[in-house]
Enzyme design. Structure first.
Site, mmCIF file in Angstrom:
data_model
loop_
_atom_site.group_PDB
_atom_site.id
_atom_site.type_symbol
_atom_site.label_atom_id
_atom_site.label_comp_id
_atom_site.label_asym_id
_atom_site.label_seq_id
_atom_site.Cartn_x
_atom_site.Cartn_y
_atom_site.Cartn_z
ATOM 1 C CG ASP A 85 18.418 26.242 9.348
ATOM 2 O OD1 ASP A 85 17.262 25.942 8.992
ATOM 3 O OD2 ASP A 85 18.732 26.491 10.519
ATOM 4 C CD GLU A 182 13.203 27.901 17.724
ATOM 5 O OE1 GLU A 182 13.489 27.652 16.530
ATOM 6 O OE2 GLU A 182 13.963 28.527 18.492
HETATM 7 O O1 KIV Z 1 19.204 26.906 13.535
HETATM 8 C C1 KIV Z 1 18.851 26.040 14.336
HETATM 9 O O2 KIV Z 1 19.640 25.477 15.084
HETATM 10 C C2 KIV Z 1 17.434 25.684 14.360
HETATM 11 C C3 KIV Z 1 16.954 24.892 15.527
HETATM 12 C C4 KIV Z 1 16.784 25.782 16.688
HETATM 13 C C5 KIV Z 1 15.723 24.132 15.222
HETATM 14 O O3 KIV Z 1 16.700 26.067 13.513
#
Ligand code: KIV
Length: 264
Positions: A85, A182
């Protein structure tokens, strides 16, 4: 010899209409266990702000935090396809995203994930041109919690559903190679999944997407107040390895998420 998982493998699963399970991972031990049980795609999510650091949102998470955990996960799961991320404000402009994405790729990620709609098309295009594959994230985008006014289901009315659909199409056109959806109604997730050529991974988006993802703490019953779509697989099995295998089996068969864990 084990072969590393690639985006081409995920596209092939979509073509063959075979569903796949993915999960968040933050450290080497769990990553190793997940890989051993058969999970070949993991997300180093900024959810670590809540699950690991104990904050009430993902906003305090930094690029250094995600890099650190990506390195740990890579150590535990050498052949897995890792999505890292990009945290809050680390891709506010395309230029800003370059060094931050590079840091995550250097830490062992195969792809970066960014949250948001068509305003990100230029960033997606420019990262992809620079050899960084991009996963989009639409629907409930937790980094925007203060704009959305809470963690709420998105795309419930016609115009917001159409906007999500249009964003997905535009991002795919810009070069996005995977999409996380989501907290959206099942019918909308199905419509988007069928319209896109790339694989779509759902969380709280029903069982018609190509893949599913769960935050590991939700799947193992650790989260104090889990969301409606979360299922505690550990409760049913009594040990972590069996819980992960049950999660994989139920995703692959379409048994999870059922109606009770979806939004209509
Ligand atoms: O940060 C995370 O774990 C996510 C998931 C909820 C898809 O983005």
């Amino acid at each position: 010899m084990m072969k590393p998982t690639t985006l081409a493998d995920l596209s092939q699963l979509k073509k063959e209409k075979r569903k796949f399970a993915t999960i968040t991972a933050y450290d080497a031990s769990f990553a190793h266990l997940f890989a051993e049980q058969g999970i070949s795609v993991m997300l180093i999510g900024d959810s670590l702000g809540m699950t690991i650091q104990g904050f009430d949102s993902t906003l305090p998470v930094t690029i250094e935090n995600i890099s650190y955990h990506t390195r740990s996960v890579r150590t535990g799961a050498s052949h897995a396809f890792l999505i890292a991320d990009m945290p809050f404000m680390s891709y506010a402009t395309p230029e800003q995203s370059f060094d931050n994405a590079a840091a995550l790729m250097r830490s062992g990620a195969n792809m970066v994930k960014i949250e948001g709609g068509d305003w990100l098309c230029d960033t997606v295009k420019r990262l992809t041109e620079r050899a960084v594959p991009v996963c989009g994230h639409l629907g409930l985008t937790p980094q925007s919690v203060n704009v959305l006014g809470g963690y709420k289901v998105q795309g419930r009315d016609d115009s917001s559903a159409q906007k999500l659909f249009d964003d997905a199409i535009a991002l795919e056109k810009a070069g996005m190679q995977l999409l996380v959806l989501e907290c959206v109604p099942t019918a909308l997730a199905q419509r988007i999944t069928e319209a896109l050529e790339i694989p779509v991974i759902g969380i709280g988006a029903g069982n018609m997407t190509d893949g599913q993802i769960l935050v590991m703490h939700d799947a193992l019953g650790i989260t104090a107040r889990p969301p409606k779509f979360a299922k505690d697989f550990l409760k049913e099995t009594g040990n972590i390895r069996d819980a992960i295998r049950l999660y994989i089996e139920q995703v692959e068969s379409g048994a999870y998420p059922d109606q009770a864990h979806s939004f209509n």
